[in-house]
Enzyme design. Structure first.
Site, PDB file in Angstrom:
ATOM      1  N   LEU A   7      35.418  -3.587  46.506  1.00 28.78           N
ATOM      2  CA  LEU A   7      36.942  -2.925  46.736  1.00 28.78           C
ATOM      3  C   LEU A   7      36.631  -1.444  46.920  1.00 28.78           C
ATOM      4  O   LEU A   7      35.491  -0.879  46.601  1.00 28.78           O
ATOM      5  CB  LEU A   7      37.521  -2.957  45.299  1.00 28.78           C
ATOM      6  CG  LEU A   7      38.074  -4.300  45.066  1.00 28.78           C
ATOM      7  CD1 LEU A   7      38.784  -4.106  43.648  1.00 28.78           C
ATOM      8  CD2 LEU A   7      39.074  -4.785  45.871  1.00 28.78           C
ATOM      9  N   ASP A   8      37.563  -0.827  47.877  1.00 32.95           N
ATOM     10  CA  ASP A   8      37.337   0.481  48.377  1.00 32.95           C
ATOM     11  C   ASP A   8      37.416   1.254  47.155  1.00 32.95           C
ATOM     12  O   ASP A   8      38.087   1.005  45.966  1.00 32.95           O
ATOM     13  CB  ASP A   8      38.515   0.847  49.086  1.00 32.95           C
ATOM     14  CG  ASP A   8      38.488   0.532  50.491  1.00 32.95           C
ATOM     15  OD1 ASP A   8      37.307   0.027  50.780  1.00 32.95           O
ATOM     16  OD2 ASP A   8      39.369   0.741  51.349  1.00 32.95           O
ATOM     17  N   ARG A   9      36.610   2.538  47.014  1.00 33.61           N
ATOM     18  CA  ARG A   9      36.888   3.462  45.771  1.00 33.61           C
ATOM     19  C   ARG A   9      38.201   3.587  45.174  1.00 33.61           C
ATOM     20  O   ARG A   9      38.396   3.569  43.961  1.00 33.61           O
ATOM     21  CB  ARG A   9      36.055   4.865  46.093  1.00 33.61           C
ATOM     22  CG  ARG A   9      35.955   5.603  44.993  1.00 33.61           C
ATOM     23  CD  ARG A   9      35.068   7.003  45.270  1.00 33.61           C
ATOM     24  NE  ARG A   9      34.908   7.920  44.231  1.00 33.61           N
ATOM     25  CZ  ARG A   9      34.345   9.079  44.284  1.00 33.61           C
ATOM     26  NH1 ARG A   9      33.785   9.272  45.480  1.00 33.61           N
ATOM     27  NH2 ARG A   9      34.473   9.803  43.191  1.00 33.61           N
TER      28      ARG A   9
ATOM     29  N   ARG B 190      44.511  -1.705  55.264  1.00 37.86           N
ATOM     30  CA  ARG B 190      44.630  -0.469  55.807  1.00 37.86           C
ATOM     31  C   ARG B 190      44.890  -0.101  57.115  1.00 37.86           C
ATOM     32  O   ARG B 190      45.585   0.598  57.621  1.00 37.86           O
ATOM     33  CB  ARG B 190      43.562   0.741  55.199  1.00 37.86           C
ATOM     34  CG  ARG B 190      43.484   0.715  53.468  1.00 37.86           C
ATOM     35  CD  ARG B 190      42.275   1.601  53.193  1.00 37.86           C
ATOM     36  NE  ARG B 190      42.352   2.714  53.509  1.00 37.86           N
ATOM     37  CZ  ARG B 190      41.365   3.644  53.131  1.00 37.86           C
ATOM     38  NH1 ARG B 190      40.346   3.099  52.363  1.00 37.86           N
ATOM     39  NH2 ARG B 190      41.253   4.802  53.253  1.00 37.86           N
TER      40      ARG B 190
END
Length: 319
Positions: free
Chosen positions: A145-147, A246
């Site tokens: 997962l992205d930060r 995104r």
């Protein structure tokens, strides 16, 4: 003075089980000898200090069930000692476990922590958990997962589970659903978006762009709540490309709220005034057919308090 106990580590002999078979010797050693520099591990292999079935073995040797591996005595940092912060972070993460069994951990990852260390970060989720559980024989990320993204993150406790879930992911048989807040009124209804995405570097920053030479990314966007200023969407991803949701949302003209990389700067400023301090993207649920029992497994993470408050403020401002 009383005699000082001998603190020198001893030679270990490890017999491989079915679960550990098939992996490269060097990867096995790096996992077993946590905290030992990679260069030192390869030096031990070159010098023949690591033995498989009493003989020398190359780093790329594929281990078999029943193999006996000799681990030479090596000094390692005390568990958790080099990263005190990592250990305390790991203990905090223990309180965010949604499910745990002998094969798997399902974690509700908080926003702001990377899934793994690197890029100037001393620790991420996986390092923190390993520091909090120094005796755990195996802990590996199943996916990323992205930060800034919060929510469901899978960590395998057995190599066989990692392999099984990776196969399901490759075949598109893991159902991953996210909640995302996007700019403006979403008029498209439920829609499947497909784009070709390619990683590139722009201005020294890694970004993902829509490019015909890229890899296919497919997502299903479904509106949950539609407002004039923002819309809450459930997004089911069919592929797992970097920054997929995104980039696709921005390409559709509805960038994610709080997205500093692909979003709308003025819109993000307005959202900060409503209390949004980060990317509004949450891994809400993950599900799959269990490869052992055949049962459908589904785990979900509630929307965090900070994001719920933003929705509440949006409603009062624009409701």
């Amino acid at each position: 003075m009383p005699p000082v106990a001998d603190q020198r580590p001893a030679v270990q002999f490890v017999t491989l089980g079915e679960d550990e078979a098939g992996q490269r010797l060097d990867n096995f050693l790096l996992a077993r000898l946590k905290g030992v520099p990679k260069s030192h591990v390869y030096r031990l292999l070159r010098k023949g200090e690591v033995r498989v079935n009493k003989g020398r073995a190359k780093p790329d040797y594929r281990l078999q069930a029943g193999d006996e591996v000799r681990l030479p005595p090596v000094r390692r940092p005390e568990p958790g000692a080099p990263t005190g912060r990592g250990r305390s972070a790991g203990l905090e993460l223990e309180g965010r476990i949604l499910h745990e069994d002998t094969r798997l951990i399902v974690l509700d990852k908080p926003s702001g922590i990377a899934v793994h260390g690197g890029s100037g970060l001393s620790h991420g989720v996986i390092e923190a958990l390993r520091a909090a559980r120094p005796d755990a024989p195996y802990l590996e990320l199943v996916h990323r997962l992205d930060r800034e993204t919060s929510g469901c993150l899978l960590i395998a406790k057995r190599r066989s589970m990692l392999r099984a879930l990776h196969e399901l992911l490759r075949e598109g048989r893991v159902e991953k659903r996210y909640l995302a807040l996007v700019k403006g009124r979403w008029e498209a209804g439920q829609v499947r978006l497909e784009d070709r995405l390619r990683k590139t570097v722009r201005g020294g920053e890694r970004v993902v762009t829509v490019d015909e030479t890229g890899k296919t990314a497919a997502s299903i966007f479904r509106p949950v709540e539609i407002g004039s200023a923002a819309s809450l969407l459930e997004v089911r991803i069919m592929t797992g490309r970097t920054h997929q949701i995104r980039v696709q949302a921005a390409e559709a003209g509805h960038p994610l709220a709080g997205d500093e990389r692909y979003g709308d700067r003025d819109y993000n400023r307005k959202m900060r005034e409503l209390g949004l301090q980060r990317l509004f993207l949450h891994s809400a649920s993950v599900g799959w057919e269990d490869p052992v029992s055949g049962e459908w497994k589904m785990y979900s993470a509630p929307l965090p308090e900070d994001l719920r408050e933003v929705l509440s403020r949006l409603e009062s401002h624009h409701g």
